[in-house]
Design an enzyme around this catalytic site. Structure first.
Site, short mmCIF file in Angstrom:
data_model
loop_
_atom_site.label_atom_id
_atom_site.label_comp_id
_atom_site.label_asym_id
_atom_site.label_seq_id
_atom_site.Cartn_x
_atom_site.Cartn_y
_atom_site.Cartn_z
N ASP A 1 -30.92 43.79 62.15
CA ASP A 1 -30.13 44.67 63.03
C ASP A 1 -30.16 46.12 62.58
OD1 ASP A 1 -29.38 42.68 64.76
OD2 ASP A 1 -27.40 42.35 63.86
N ARG B 1 -15.20 46.34 53.79
CA ARG B 1 -15.47 47.30 54.87
C ARG B 1 -14.87 48.68 54.65
NH1 ARG B 1 -19.32 43.99 54.94
NH2 ARG B 1 -19.93 43.05 56.91
N ASP C 1 -15.36 43.47 61.97
CA ASP C 1 -15.93 44.50 61.09
C ASP C 1 -16.07 45.86 61.77
OD1 ASP C 1 -16.03 42.87 58.88
OD2 ASP C 1 -18.01 42.09 59.35
N SER D 1 -25.07 33.42 60.09
CA SER D 1 -24.80 34.82 59.81
C SER D 1 -23.98 34.88 58.53
CB SER D 1 -24.01 35.43 60.98
OG SER D 1 -23.41 36.62 60.55
N1 ARG Z 1 -14.55 36.41 59.82
C1 ARG Z 1 -14.66 37.14 58.61
C2 ARG Z 1 -13.96 38.46 58.74
O1 ARG Z 1 -13.75 38.93 59.82
C3 ARG Z 1 -16.05 37.27 58.11
C4 ARG Z 1 -17.02 37.98 58.97
C5 ARG Z 1 -18.29 38.00 58.22
N2 ARG Z 1 -19.45 38.42 58.90
C6 ARG Z 1 -20.56 37.67 58.91
N3 ARG Z 1 -21.66 38.20 59.29
N4 ARG Z 1 -20.57 36.42 58.53
O2 ARG Z 1 -13.62 39.05 57.76
#
Ligand code: ARG
Length: 391
Positions: A13, A92, A121, A173
């Site tokens: 990406d 983040r 995110d 992912s």
């Molecule tokens: N659901 C989790 C959060 O919002 C993890 C998101 C992680 N992203 C991923 N690409 N797996 O913090």
């Protein structure tokens, strides 16, 4: 040309995003934060350059991540919806804050991220950027571009000579840092399907491993872990060692339904061996040294802090105020906690502290009892007074 600083992971990406942003007229600076995600940086740097980045900035943020994000979250006992230890969510604001700093150094007018429009995110990145510098333009290529599938992105990458290892396509992912691994998508999108062993990155095979029970001891100073098994340990190596030991036992695996900020329910699996062990030990030590009312009140704060972190509100006055409260509770969270590790779980089996509020003479049922049991009657009568019937 307008400059943009892109939070670059090295994946498909954000590699495609570099080229896409260039076609939109931006000069792209790729920013990579090292928070222990175990990615091969050299290949990623080369990929960023081939994709068209004018510059690649790499920063090792592991120490900062621990001192300014992980330890405050640990001191707060922050866990979202009772189970998620927040590895992704905590990273983040750190990445975004550093990205803003790079934008200032490079005199860039914009920042960009590779998040989709469906997750948390994007919120965490953008709220952080807006809180720290509201004048920066924010670009979210993945949310806007025309590609409808991974295949279309791969074609675009190939057409532009961006080296992508198509064979390495992972069905999941995955987001990873020293505080844990977050895994979603693929078969996990069926909440009723048991996560296959391949979904697990650190604890894979733990179920089949023949592990013996083992004791570990974590030492805390004012709420912060400073030692392991009787030895002083620097923060990063302490976390790494606990991740290694815990992963062998399959400790810190979670399979949960989660409520995203954008309203979607999602199925997530997590692996967070060190975070799980440290949170468990830390909470136990608090129950030894904090009085009942402080301990109970702090539980509600923990939940609030977890929400704040999950919702992307790290750089807000409320988070700072609650952080001050949490710090005010940690002065006596000093001592040692022993945990027994078994397959898939750990249990605290002993704890001690110079600030222990436990008094054996008060608690004992033996001969040394110093508690005046006659006082209990008057206490109960007054306690019950408001509710007493037939007065
Ligand atoms: N659901 C989790 C959060 O919002 C993890 C998101 C992680 N992203 C991923 N690409 N797996 O913090």
């Amino acid at each position: 040309m307008k400059k943009v600083v892109l939070a670059y992971s090295g994946g498909l990406d954000t590699s495609v995003a570099i080229r896409w942003l260039k076609t939109k007229g931006y000069e792209v600076i790729a920013f990579m934060a090292d928070i222990g995600q175990e990615k091969t940086t050299d290949a990623a740097i080369r990929r960023a350059r081939t994709a068209g980045a004018s510059k690649v900035v790499v920063r090792d943020l592991k120490k900062k991540f621990i001192a300014e994000y992980l330890w405050p979250a640990l001191k707060a006992d922050a866990v979202y919806e009772g189970r998620y230890t927040l590895a992704t969510a905590l990273s983040r604001p750190l990445i975004a804050a550093e990205q803003v700093a790079v934008a200032h150094e490079e005199k860039a007018a914009a920042v960009a991220h590779g998040c989709t429009g469906k997750g948390n995110d994007q919120v965490r990145f953008e709220v952080t950027v807006q809180a720290l510098d509201g004048r920066l333009e924010i670009l979210a290529p993945v949310r806007e571009w025309e590609f409808k599938s991974r295949e279309e992105e791969v074609l675009y990458a190939q057409r532009h000579g961006i080296p992508i290892d198509v064979s390495k396509k992972n069905p999941f992912s995955i987001d990873k840092n020293i505080w844990g691994v977050s895994v979603e998508a693929g078969i996990l999108e069926n909440p009723n399907a048991e996560p296959p062993e391949e979904a697990f990155q650190w604890t894979r095979g733990a179920g089949k491993r023949n592990v013996k029970e083992r004791l570990i001891e974590v030492e805390f100073l004012k709420g912060i872990p400073i030692g392991l098994n009787g030895r002083r340990k620097e923060a990063l190596s302490l976390i790494e060692e606990l991740n290694q030991i815990g992963a062998l036992y399959g400790i810190g695996r979670t399979d949960m339904m989660e409520n995203r900020l954008v309203g979607i329910k999602s199925r997530e699996t997590y692996e967070a061996p060190a975070a799980t062990l440290l949170l468990q030990a830390h909470k136990d030590l608090e129950s030894l040294v904090l009085d009942r009312e402080l301990l109970h009140y702090k539980e509600s704060v923990s939940q609030k802090v977890a929400e704040i972190i999950y919702y992307g509100l790290w750089f807000t006055p409320l988070r700072k105020a609650l952080d001050a409260f949490v710090n005010a509770t940690q002065g006596k969270v000093t001592g040692r906690v022993r945990l027994k590790l078994r397959k898939y779980s750990a249990q605290v089996v002993g704890r001690n502290s110079p600030y222990s509020l436990y008094r054996e003479s008060l608690a004992t049922y033996g001969a040394k009892d110093a508690f005046d049991q006659r006082l209990a009657k008057g206490f109960i009568d007054l306690w019950a007074l408001p509710y007493k019937s037939n007065r």
